[in-house]
Design a protein around this motif. Structure first.
Motif, PDB file in Angstrom:
ATOM      1  N   GLY A 295       0.840  -1.355  -0.169  1.00  0.00           N
ATOM      2  CA  GLY A 295      -0.138  -0.335   0.305  1.00  0.00           C
ATOM      3  C   GLY A 295       0.978   1.041   0.123  1.00  0.00           C
ATOM      4  N   ASP A 296       2.246   1.035  -0.016  1.00  0.00           N
ATOM      5  CA  ASP A 296       3.087   2.183   0.232  1.00  0.00           C
ATOM      6  C   ASP A 296       2.627   3.473  -0.617  1.00  0.00           C
ATOM      7  OD1 ASP A 296       4.463   1.497   2.250  1.00  0.00           O
ATOM      8  OD2 ASP A 296       5.507   0.411   1.596  1.00  0.00           O
ATOM      9  N   HIS A 299      -0.294   4.914  -0.992  1.00  0.00           N
ATOM     10  CA  HIS A 299      -0.553   6.203   0.070  1.00  0.00           C
ATOM     11  C   HIS A 299       0.173   7.072  -0.497  1.00  0.00           C
ATOM     12  CE1 HIS A 299       0.412   7.387   4.299  1.00  0.00           C
ATOM     13  NE2 HIS A 299       1.166   7.313   3.859  1.00  0.00           N
ATOM     14  N   LYS A 303      -1.684  11.054  -0.548  1.00  0.00           N
ATOM     15  CA  LYS A 303      -1.200  12.092   0.022  1.00  0.00           C
ATOM     16  C   LYS A 303      -0.711  13.380  -0.835  1.00  0.00           C
ATOM     17  CE  LYS A 303       2.630  12.769   4.011  1.00  0.00           C
ATOM     18  NZ  LYS A 303       3.405  11.891   4.846  1.00  0.00           N
ATOM     19  N   GLU A 317      -3.828  -5.010  -5.501  1.00  0.00           N
ATOM     20  CA  GLU A 317      -3.116  -5.094  -3.881  1.00  0.00           C
ATOM     21  C   GLU A 317      -2.727  -6.305  -3.955  1.00  0.00           C
ATOM     22  OE1 GLU A 317      -0.897  -4.253  -1.180  1.00  0.00           O
ATOM     23  OE2 GLU A 317      -1.551  -2.591  -1.595  1.00  0.00           O
ATOM     24  N   THR A 321      -1.587  -6.139   4.599  1.00  0.00           N
ATOM     25  CA  THR A 321      -1.091  -4.876   4.656  1.00  0.00           C
ATOM     26  C   THR A 321      -1.809  -3.411   4.353  1.00  0.00           C
ATOM     27  OG1 THR A 321       0.453  -5.575   6.128  1.00  0.00           O
ATOM     28  CG2 THR A 321       0.488  -2.764   5.614  1.00  0.00           C
ATOM     29  N   GLY A 322      -1.908  -4.207   2.691  1.00  0.00           N
ATOM     30  CA  GLY A 322      -2.217  -2.933   1.823  1.00  0.00           C
ATOM     31  C   GLY A 322      -3.334  -3.228   2.122  1.00  0.00           C
ATOM     32  N   HIS A 324      -5.655  -4.176   4.690  1.00  0.00           N
ATOM     33  CA  HIS A 324      -5.896  -3.319   5.383  1.00  0.00           C
ATOM     34  C   HIS A 324      -6.134  -1.784   5.174  1.00  0.00           C
ATOM     35  CE1 HIS A 324      -4.620  -6.794   8.507  1.00  0.00           C
ATOM     36  NE2 HIS A 324      -6.081  -7.403   7.835  1.00  0.00           N
ATOM     37  N   ARG A 325      -5.578  -0.883   4.528  1.00  0.00           N
ATOM     38  CA  ARG A 325      -5.465   0.202   4.431  1.00  0.00           C
ATOM     39  C   ARG A 325      -6.251   0.504   2.832  1.00  0.00           C
ATOM     40  NH1 ARG A 325       1.044   1.440   3.158  1.00  0.00           N
ATOM     41  NH2 ARG A 325       1.426   1.753   5.581  1.00  0.00           N
ATOM     42  N   HIS A 328     -10.189   0.292   5.035  1.00  0.00           N
ATOM     43  CA  HIS A 328      -9.935   1.375   5.987  1.00  0.00           C
ATOM     44  C   HIS A 328     -10.401   2.500   5.182  1.00  0.00           C
ATOM     45  CE1 HIS A 328      -8.629   4.426   9.159  1.00  0.00           C
ATOM     46  NE2 HIS A 328      -8.593   4.902   8.243  1.00  0.00           N
ATOM     47  N   LEU A 329      -9.639   2.723   3.621  1.00  0.00           N
ATOM     48  CA  LEU A 329      -9.956   4.650   3.278  1.00  0.00           C
ATOM     49  C   LEU A 329     -11.646   3.638   2.361  1.00  0.00           C
ATOM     50  CD1 LEU A 329      -6.970   4.217   0.789  1.00  0.00           C
ATOM     51  CD2 LEU A 329      -7.771   6.537   2.524  1.00  0.00           C
ATOM     52  N   SER A 464       4.187  -7.041   6.828  1.00  0.00           N
ATOM     53  CA  SER A 464       4.607  -5.789   7.732  1.00  0.00           C
ATOM     54  C   SER A 464       5.538  -5.432   9.027  1.00  0.00           C
ATOM     55  CB  SER A 464       2.952  -5.033   8.461  1.00  0.00           C
ATOM     56  OG  SER A 464       3.190  -3.658   9.349  1.00  0.00           O
TER      57      SER A 464
END
Length: 594
Positions: A295-296, A299, A303, A317, A321-322, A324-325, A328-329, A464
């Motif tokens: 997810g970097d 992200h 951003k 993805e 971890t990605g 989950h991001r 969340h979004l 992660s």
């Protein structure tokens, strides 16, 4: 322990090593006299009466006396050997015949003596490691000589250009390109499904017009994926998702082929984000697809360049971890493009997460720590597919495995598989190895590490790098010693030390080689997910997170069956009608759990 083990042998001389030579001589004379007396009055046995035996014993006594005298001389001299000693006399040198026919000794250069004299304990350790661990100093074995000249200079600070005059890349050393190309060709032989995709496309370009920005591991296997996407019509720019896993030679091979790649092994955190920015921040190029691992990239764009999402058709993805991001979004209503969750596809879960981790956990720990697994007590945090693979491998080699888990279903599976379910705090003082496999944060915290036994190995197999609270270890009272590549000793004030591997980052991708065949399955899944999202008609996918369609999952598996020369059974029309299925799949509903 029995005190008898510490006693000196009864026949061992009690003379101190520092005793003076006069005392030694006196003892020798007394011993010689006693021996002679005993010899002369030793009864009437035939053995001692034999003149031959007596002569031998006298010669032995004379030799012992002579040798003792020699020892005394050497103690007072710097020369260890007598130059005239036949036993250590220099061997005759090999001779060569000159033009005139005369024999001449071959002159050999004197060997430097500094090697042995300077080979300290540290030096021997380093030498031993360089011999026994040369294959683990990087993810592949070669090309180190070409790199050495540029190791001191950050790639960002150098002007780089390939043989075609292209400068749109940033890597460690372009001179490694030939070696990297051989690595990629080796991977192509095992990645049969991606090769099949290339052939199936023929003149078609299902990704024509796609501009894919990627952030994944940069290895020989992912290079095959990058080049496949290019052959399918896509334009790509790439950065690494892990600062340790990049194969420098592979990045060089990609750069030599004008592939915009920005990655090198052991980037700093600042380098990591700089490379991602270089992929995105380009005036004449805007991405419309994202392939991410962690997810970097998503992200960073969200951003720094949120306006780019207006043209992005979707995100693929790979990691938990990605995912989950993205969820969340999505829950916050901020996910502005559709996304496909590759991590939870059946082919990714069962083959990459389970079988890959099952093989690589042992290889990674062996290469970094030389640990023997039999009898070791191991705590595995998490019993998902990654945890299942790790536990199975460790159990097979005789380790005692404890499992921690929050999900009662996974916990029950662990118990039924023969593992003891416990809490980490209950076993932390006794285990030899702690492995995290959760994808969560702060699974192993400072409190746990304070209680660990001396020499406990701590590592992470989850995606992660937040699972182990490494930040809490960077305090003044703790000392860090870098033991070897990817291995650090963290030392407490009382002398206790733990062994931290890869600074808490994903273990197998940082410290081991990767089974090519397993990564072929994941890479093929990623390619099909990109094709699906890019070519999907308007409205098929909303701004949410989706699983890969079951039909594509089955297609990926079918492509890889060809490697085994396997033959699938086909349903008859009557059987298909009875099961209410198409003869060509999908054969399981979306909710089916394999």
């Amino acid at each position: 322990m029995d005190s008898n083990l510490n006693r000196e042998p009864e026949l061992q001389s009690s003379t101190s090593p520092l005793e003076d030579n006069d005392n030694i001589e006196e003892r020798n004379q007394n011993g010689e006299a006693a021996f002679s007396s005993a010899f002369e009055t030793a009864g009437d046995g035939d053995y001692l009466q034999s003149p031959t035996t007596a002569a031998k014993l006298l010669r032995m006594l004379e030799a012992a006396t002579s040798w003792q005298s020699r020892l005394t001389q050497m103690q007072n001299s710097d020369d260890v050997f007598d130059a005239n000693d036949v036993a250590v006399r220099e061997a005759p040198r090999t001779k060569r015949i000159s033009a005139s026919g005369a024999e001449q000794p071959i002159q050999y250069p004197d060997q430097p003596r500094e090697f042995n004299s300077r080979l300290t304990k540290t030096g021997r350790s380093s030498l031993s490691h360089s011999i026994s661990h040369s294959s683990s100093d990087s993810n592949s074995s070669g090309g180190s000589d070409a790199e050495n000249g540029d190791d001191e200079v950050c790639p960002r600070d150098r002007q780089q250009i390939n043989s075609k005059g292209n400068r749109d890349f940033c890597i460690k050393n372009i001179k490694l390109a030939d070696f990297g190309r051989r690595e990629i060709q080796l991977a192509e032989d095992e990645m049969t499904a991606l090769m099949a995709l290339r052939k199936a496309a023929h003149g078609e370009k299902p990704l024509a017009g796609a501009k894919i920005v990627g952030c994944t591991h940069v290895t020989a296997e992912t290079a095959v994926l990058f080049e496949t996407l290019t052959m399918l019509g896509a334009q790509c720019r790439w950065a690494a998702c892990n600062i340790y896993s990049t194969q420098n030679e592979v990045a060089a091979a990609l750069a030599e082929q004008d592939f915009p790649v920005f990655a090198w092994q052991e980037e700093s955190e600042d380098d990591f984000w700089w490379c991602i920015d270089r992929c995105v921040n380009l005036e004449s190029w805007e991405p419309n697809m994202i392939l991410d691992d962690g997810g970097d990239m998503t992200h960073w764009i969200y951003k720094k360049y949120p306006h780019l999402f207006k043209k992005v058709k979707g995100v693929v993805e790979e990691s938990i971890t990605g995912i989950h991001r993205l969820h969340h979004l999505s829950k916050a209503g901020k996910l502005c493009v559709p996304a496909i969750n590759v991590n939870d596809s059946v082919t990714k879960q069962k083959f990459d997460n389970l079988y890959f981790c099952k093989e690589s956990i042992l290889d990674s720990l062996k290469k970094t720590t030389d640990v023997m697994f039999g009898g070791k007590q191991v705590a595995v945090c998490g019993y998902g597919e990654v945890g299942k693979g790790c536990c199975s491998a460790l159990k097979a080699l005789g380790s005692v495995v404890y499992v921690t888990e929050i999900d009662p279903i996974c916990a029950l599976q662990a118990c039924m598989d023969g593992f003891r379910l416990t809490r980490l705090g209950d076993v932390i003082r006794q285990v030899d190895i702690v492995i995290t496999c959760t994808g969560n944060k702060n699974v192993v915290v400072r409190e746990h590490m304070d209680q660990m036994k001396n020499g406990c190995i701590v590592c992470n197999m989850g995606r992660s790098n937040t699972e182990i609270d490494v930040v809490s270890l960077r305090t003044p009272e703790l000392t860090w010693h870098h033991l070897r590549q990817q291995v650090d000793h963290v030392i407490w004030p009382d002398g206790k030390r733990i062994i931290l591997i890869a600074e808490g980052r994903v273990l197998n991708l940082s410290c081991s080689t990767v089974p090519i065949y397993v990564l072929s399955i994941t890479a093929t899944t990623q390619a099909l997910a990109l094709i699906e999202l890019f070519n999907a008609p308007e409205g098929r996918y909303k701004q949410d997170v989706y699983l890969l369609p079951k039909k594509l999952d089955e297609y990926v598996a079918g492509l890889h069956l060809q490697t085994f020369d396997a033959q699938l059974t086909e349903l008859t029309d009557d059987q298909a009608k009875y099961l209410c299925l198409s003869k060509h799949g999908p054969f399981k509903p979306s909710y089916y759990r394999y």
